[in-house]
Write a protein that holds these residues in place. Structure first.
Motif, mmCIF file in Angstrom:
data_model
loop_
_atom_site.group_PDB
_atom_site.id
_atom_site.type_symbol
_atom_site.label_atom_id
_atom_site.label_comp_id
_atom_site.label_asym_id
_atom_site.label_seq_id
_atom_site.Cartn_x
_atom_site.Cartn_y
_atom_site.Cartn_z
ATOM 1 N N ASP A 131 6.694 6.059 -6.030
ATOM 2 C CA ASP A 131 7.038 7.786 -5.949
ATOM 3 C C ASP A 131 5.813 8.379 -6.769
ATOM 4 O O ASP A 131 5.998 10.145 -6.263
ATOM 5 C CB ASP A 131 8.109 7.897 -7.399
ATOM 6 N N ASP A 132 5.639 8.468 -8.038
ATOM 7 C CA ASP A 132 4.247 9.474 -7.895
ATOM 8 C C ASP A 132 3.015 9.748 -7.127
ATOM 9 O O ASP A 132 2.609 10.355 -7.188
ATOM 10 C CB ASP A 132 3.331 8.919 -8.844
ATOM 11 N N GLU A 133 2.383 8.249 -5.770
ATOM 12 C CA GLU A 133 1.871 8.287 -5.294
ATOM 13 C C GLU A 133 1.958 9.547 -4.440
ATOM 14 O O GLU A 133 1.502 10.099 -3.653
ATOM 15 C CB GLU A 133 1.537 6.977 -4.779
ATOM 16 N N SER A 134 3.753 9.014 -3.923
ATOM 17 C CA SER A 134 3.819 10.280 -3.135
ATOM 18 C C SER A 134 4.138 11.550 -3.149
ATOM 19 O O SER A 134 3.203 12.511 -2.232
ATOM 20 C CB SER A 134 5.233 9.700 -2.275
ATOM 21 N N ARG A 135 4.231 12.157 -4.650
ATOM 22 C CA ARG A 135 4.165 13.525 -3.929
ATOM 23 C C ARG A 135 2.703 13.568 -4.247
ATOM 24 O O ARG A 135 2.002 15.308 -3.712
ATOM 25 C CB ARG A 135 4.312 14.006 -5.800
ATOM 26 N N ARG A 136 1.494 13.143 -4.365
ATOM 27 C CA ARG A 136 0.112 13.120 -4.130
ATOM 28 C C ARG A 136 -0.278 13.384 -2.554
ATOM 29 O O ARG A 136 -1.308 14.524 -2.258
ATOM 30 C CB ARG A 136 -0.394 12.233 -4.704
ATOM 31 N N LEU A 137 0.420 12.178 -1.943
ATOM 32 C CA LEU A 137 0.330 12.346 -0.399
ATOM 33 C C LEU A 137 0.905 13.544 0.041
ATOM 34 O O LEU A 137 0.344 13.934 1.507
ATOM 35 C CB LEU A 137 0.340 11.105 -0.524
ATOM 36 N N ILE A 138 2.067 14.599 -0.071
ATOM 37 C CA ILE A 138 2.311 15.508 0.630
ATOM 38 C C ILE A 138 1.166 16.238 1.117
ATOM 39 O O ILE A 138 1.152 16.835 2.058
ATOM 40 C CB ILE A 138 3.855 15.847 -0.136
ATOM 41 N N LEU B 85 0.560 -1.138 -0.154
ATOM 42 C CA LEU B 85 0.202 -0.059 0.337
ATOM 43 C C LEU B 85 1.274 1.464 -0.108
ATOM 44 O O LEU B 85 2.045 1.326 0.709
ATOM 45 C CB LEU B 85 -0.840 0.148 0.862
ATOM 46 N N PRO B 86 0.427 2.090 -1.131
ATOM 47 C CA PRO B 86 0.969 3.346 -0.646
ATOM 48 C C PRO B 86 1.102 4.183 0.749
ATOM 49 O O PRO B 86 0.146 4.212 0.987
ATOM 50 C CB PRO B 86 0.700 4.428 -1.253
ATOM 51 N N TRP B 87 2.120 4.766 0.834
ATOM 52 C CA TRP B 87 2.363 5.336 2.354
ATOM 53 C C TRP B 87 3.036 6.657 2.278
ATOM 54 O O TRP B 87 4.260 6.482 1.335
ATOM 55 C CB TRP B 87 2.249 4.562 3.580
ATOM 56 N N LEU B 88 2.826 7.486 3.629
ATOM 57 C CA LEU B 88 4.321 8.910 3.445
ATOM 58 C C LEU B 88 4.408 9.338 4.709
ATOM 59 O O LEU B 88 3.295 9.223 5.543
ATOM 60 C CB LEU B 88 3.922 10.112 2.978
ATOM 61 N N ALA B 89 5.211 9.255 5.828
ATOM 62 C CA ALA B 89 5.697 9.732 6.592
ATOM 63 C C ALA B 89 6.641 11.247 7.123
ATOM 64 O O ALA B 89 7.137 11.159 6.419
ATOM 65 C CB ALA B 89 6.048 8.582 7.179
ATOM 66 N N ALA B 90 6.293 11.385 7.626
ATOM 67 C CA ALA B 90 6.071 13.118 8.199
ATOM 68 C C ALA B 90 7.596 12.833 8.805
ATOM 69 O O ALA B 90 7.541 11.679 9.617
ATOM 70 C CB ALA B 90 5.823 13.975 8.946
ATOM 71 N N ALA B 91 8.588 13.421 8.827
ATOM 72 C CA ALA B 91 10.086 13.169 9.157
ATOM 73 C C ALA B 91 10.787 13.950 9.922
ATOM 74 O O ALA B 91 10.177 15.571 9.509
ATOM 75 C CB ALA B 91 11.233 12.444 8.564
#
Length: 777
Positions: free
Chosen positions: A674-681, A580-586
């Motif tokens: 990579d593409d999904e990460s830009r949308r999740l930002i 699953l696509p995911w993105l976490a703040a760091a």
């Protein structure tokens, strides 16, 4: 031209500044009252002298065409006339062209004095005069509102027949996006939406026919009650057949009225009953108790007829409830419509009945629909049908707010009865007039409140849950706690419905909010990027990161996850297994692996390469992010060589309005997405705003009197309000722009797109609704 602007508390102060800066010979271009005092535009005399002097050797005093001296403080009009006079003199003195002479020998050539270029001077003077005329023209147009969108929209409403009271209410707050816009089509579309939002119409005929009962058509003479009765019966027959409907006529005054309705009834195959206008309806309605719908065609009666109250009393005195439908002539003058509505509603109240519904007739005979829509909106009537001809049943259609408003505003010719907005100023009311103006303002606020709520219900996912939580928060504590389980189930059902339409992204907060003893609930974003007005509190979720992810997969089936912090190793393994696509703040000091070394993110930012540019909103600002990317690995526990590859994403946000650079931000995401990460930002930035906004809502609910209720319900309501406010601040759709303007108008705030301001306005909206309901009760 070196024009200077002076601003003083009054005219004397502004003139003192002009004399101090430019001297007594300054040229006054304009003066006007502005917010904060008086504004004067002035020009130095030497600058004006350069514009008007034609020869350096001439020292005669300048004369205006009227013979007055040009010294001292002069008006712009005098300066313009003087410039024209000098321009004509300069052209007249221009010498004729001389024939070329044979060149003289260098020794014999005399040194001729330099001659002024009168043609160039004349061209310059004409240019300066044109510039001055343009400046004066701009000032004149500004005074008349030619560049003021509010003035143009006021004039557009008045030309359509909408009166000044409703116009002032509609234009109380123009959205900031349209205030300086030059696109008049966008402003007109916004205006049409404001009118349509306030015009109450049924969604379909079920609102009238399926309810059944007894309907009485009332209205003045000649408004079309008999024909409309037949049209309504025909539409009912087409939906439900002729067995369940009956017609009753009480019009014994008009010759042939009974027979006209009998002809229609015979064609439709329905029963018709006639009785005298003075007789009671009890026996007739008792015989028709088995009929699902009874339509009564009443005798036409002027709104000023003293028998009007007795007629409504006879209709309301029967054993069955009679629903009154007022027929309004679209071709009537606005004052006539106002008189009709007021008289018939007063008669209904006197008979212990209500008049809340109406039908528009003679649409094909009206030059302007604005007066009728104005009256219907201001009195809060529900408009069911529109009649536009004599044919039965073709010339009757269900009322559609959008088409009616569009037709009302589509007025191409000016009316001799419409004033110019720039020529009128509403006087300040006093005494009894002030009380009347106050009541009208309250009614206008009520209409704006209803329009905002209706729009939010239609466009904001989960808004009904926020309304339910607010209503529950005002009930006893025991009832609040008993309803929490049901509310939790309703939130899951609403989220599933939204996810089925376009997918869900879960926002995992979970962190403890500063200054509070609770954690931020888990939220969700729809496939269109719109925050859901609901969430799930930590204590209602399973304990453990993996268990919560499992719960989300079973209950909601999200397509992506956004986290406030890097997931734990077990959770990371679960996400990798499910792909699953995911993105976490760091954070800058968080460590990852690069070439076998554990390094903080701040040291790796310079190694990242540019990936793409992203535009988004954050804390009311329009930002652009130059996103950089670097491949790293998760810094797993020592001895674990199965750390998954990650992408480090970093950017320095730049405020597009001020150009200011904000603090660098860091994110971690799976390398494959990579593409999904830009949308999740953009969605992670939404999550970053929620803690402070939810805390503000928590305190706002305490100020609204909800501090003694159940803490779980209060947090649920605070989180829902914060989600709605943040969604409104970020959404660029037209409906969100309209609601922002309506909320800020209710709050009396400046045009701000800050989520915190919109949150305060939402709390004010619900509080005002409670006050209106309490007064109505």
């Amino acid at each position: 031209m070196s024009v200077q602007r002076f601003l003083g508390a009054n005219s004397r102060e502004a003139m003192r500044q002009v004399r101090a800066a430019l001297g007594d010979d300054a040229l006054i271009l304009s003066n006007r009252n502005v917010e904060g005092g008086v504004e004067i535009l002035a020009l130095a005399d030497d600058a004006h002298g350069r514009m008007t002097t034609t020869e350096q050797t001439r020292s005669a005093p300048a004369e205006t065409p009227s013979g007055e001296s040009a010294t001292g403080l002069r008006s712009a009009a005098d300066a313009s006339r003087q410039a024209r006079a000098y321009a004509s003199q300069a052209v007249a003195r221009t010498p004729p062209p001389r024939q070329p002479e044979p060149p003289a020998r260098p020794a014999e050539q005399p040194a001729a004095p330099a001659q002024p270029d009168f043609a160039a001077l004349s061209e310059r003077l004409l240019g300066e005069m044109q510039e001055m005329r343009d400046m004066l023209g701009r000032q004149q147009r500004e005074r008349h509102g030619d560049h003021d969108p509010l003035a143009r929209l006021h004039q557009r409403l008045w030309s359509a027949g909408v009166g000044p009271r409703l116009s002032a209410e509609l234009l109380a707050e123009l959205p900031a996006e349209l205030d300086a816009a030059t696109d008049s089509d966008a402003q007109d579309a916004w205006l049409a939406r404001q009118l349509a939002a306030r015009l109450s119409v049924p969604r379909d005929e079920a609102a009238l026919f399926d309810e059944g009962g007894v309907i009485a058509l009332v209205g003045p003479t000649g408004v079309g009650k008999t024909t409309t009765t037949a049209k309504l019966a025909a539409r009912y027959v087409m939906r439900h057949g002729s067995d369940g409907v009956a017609l009753v006529t009480t019009d014994s005054y008009r010759i042939g009225a009974h027979e006209q309705l009998r002809i229609y009834a015979r064609l439709l195959g329905v029963d018709v009953y006639a009785q005298d206008a003075e007789a009671a309806l009890d026996e007739t309605l008792a015989r028709l108790a088995d009929k699902r719908l009874v339509i009564i065609d009443t005798v036409g009666m002027s709104q000023r007829d003293q028998r009007l109250v007795r007629q409504i009393e006879q209709l309301s005195a029967s054993g069955r409830r009679v629903r009154l439908l007022l027929l309004l002539n679209a071709a009537s003058h606005g004052d006539t419509l106002e008189d009709v509505i007021l008289s018939y509603r007063q008669a209904a109240r006197a008979a212990n009945n209500r008049l809340d519904d109406c039908i528009l007739t003679k649409r094909d005979e009206s030059a302007r629909l604005g007066p009728l829509l104005d009256s219907v909106i201001r009195h809060g009537l529900r408009l069911h049908y529109v009649s536009h001809g004599q044919q039965v049943p073709e010339d009757l259609s269900l009322a559609d707010a959008t088409s009616l408003v569009s037709e009302a505003l589509r007025v191409e010719d000016d009316s001799p009865f419409t004033p110019e907005f720039s020529a009128l100023r509403e006087p300040v009311p006093s005494g009894q007039k002030r009380l009347t103006a106050l009541s009208r303002g309250l009614l206008g606020q009520g209409r704006a409140l209803r329009a905002a709520l209706d729009t939010l219900r239609a466009n904001q996912p989960g808004f009904a849950l926020v309304e339910g939580a607010w209503q529950l928060a005002g009930q006893p504590l025991a009832r609040q706690r008993a309803a929490l389980d049901g509310m939790h189930g309703a939130q899951l059902a609403a989220a599933r419905e939204t996810g089925d339409r376009g997918g869900l992204t879960l926002l995992w907060g979970g962190q403890r909010v500063n200054g509070c003893d609770w954690r931020l609930p888990c939220g969700a974003v729809s496939g269109e990027g719109r925050l859901l007005a609901s969430g799930w509190q930590v204590q209602r979720l399973p304990s453990g990161d993996v268990e919560r992810l499992e719960w989300s997969a079973q209950q909601l089936g999200p397509e992506a996850h956004v986290l406030a912090a890097m997931p734990s190793s077990p959770a990371l393994a679960w996400l990798s297994a499910w792909q699953l696509p995911w993105l976490a703040a760091a954070k800058p000091n968080q460590r990852v692996e690069l070439d076998g070394q554990r390094l903080p993110l701040a040291e790796l930012a310079t190694l990242a390469t540019h990936d793409s540019d992203i535009g988004c909103r954050y804390q009311g600002r329009r930002l652009t992010l130059a996103l950089h990317r670097l491949s790293v690995r998760h810094a797993a526990a020592r001895g674990n060589n199965d750390a998954p590859p990650l992408s480090l994403l970093t950017a320095v946000p730049v405020d597009l309005d001020s150009g200011r650079r904000l603090t660098r931000r860091y994110w971690l995401a799976p390398e494959a997405g990579d593409d999904e990460s830009r949308r999740l930002i953009a969605r992670q930035l939404l999550l970053a705003e929620l803690p402070a906004l939810t805390r503000r809502a928590w305190q706002g609910l305490a100020d609204a009197g909800f501090d003694g209720g159940d803490a779980e319900l209060r947090l649920q309501l605070a989180h829902g309000l914060a989600n709605v406010a943040l969604s409104l601040a970020h959404d660029d759709d037209e409906w969100a722009m309209d609601v922002r303007a309506q909320l800020l108008a209710l709050l009396g705030s400046q045009r701000s797109r800050q989520a915190s301001t919109l949150l305060d306005a939402l709390i004010h909206l619900f509080t005002a609704r409670d006050v209106f309901r309490e007064v109505a009760a």
